[in-house]
Design a protein around this motif. Structure first.
Motif, short mmCIF file in Angstrom:
data_model
loop_
_atom_site.label_atom_id
_atom_site.label_comp_id
_atom_site.label_asym_id
_atom_site.label_seq_id
_atom_site.Cartn_x
_atom_site.Cartn_y
_atom_site.Cartn_z
N MET A 1 -46.54 4.98 -23.21
CA MET A 1 -46.07 4.88 -21.85
C MET A 1 -45.22 3.62 -21.68
N LEU B 1 -49.49 14.54 -20.78
CA LEU B 1 -48.97 13.58 -19.80
C LEU B 1 -48.01 14.25 -18.83
N PHE C 1 -47.27 12.34 -15.22
CA PHE C 1 -46.71 11.05 -15.59
C PHE C 1 -45.30 11.17 -16.15
N LYS D 1 -39.85 9.66 -18.24
CA LYS D 1 -40.74 9.11 -17.22
C LYS D 1 -40.40 9.70 -15.87
#
Length: 58
Positions: A1, A40, A45, A56
């Motif tokens: 991340m 994710l 996310f 992202k």
């Protein structure tokens, strides 16, 4: 991340992330990362702007 947080507009493929982070690029390791990236994405996310590409969520 952290990589995604540092480069918000950048799209990555699992294999590119492995090369960027110096991780092993064998198929099993990359597949495990693909699975994690998918999780994710489902959790909100990340987004998937194209097949096999992750970014992202902004």
């Amino acid at each position: 991340m952290n990589t995604f947080n540092q480069h918000l507009d950048q799209e990555y493929r699992a294999h590119e992330l492995h090369e960027l982070l110096g991780m092993p690029t064998d198929e099993a390791s990359v597949n495990a990362t693909r699975s994690r990236l998918g999780r994710l994405t489902r959790q909100g996310f990340l987004t998937q702007p194209g097949r096999g590409r992750y970014q992202k969520r902004t």
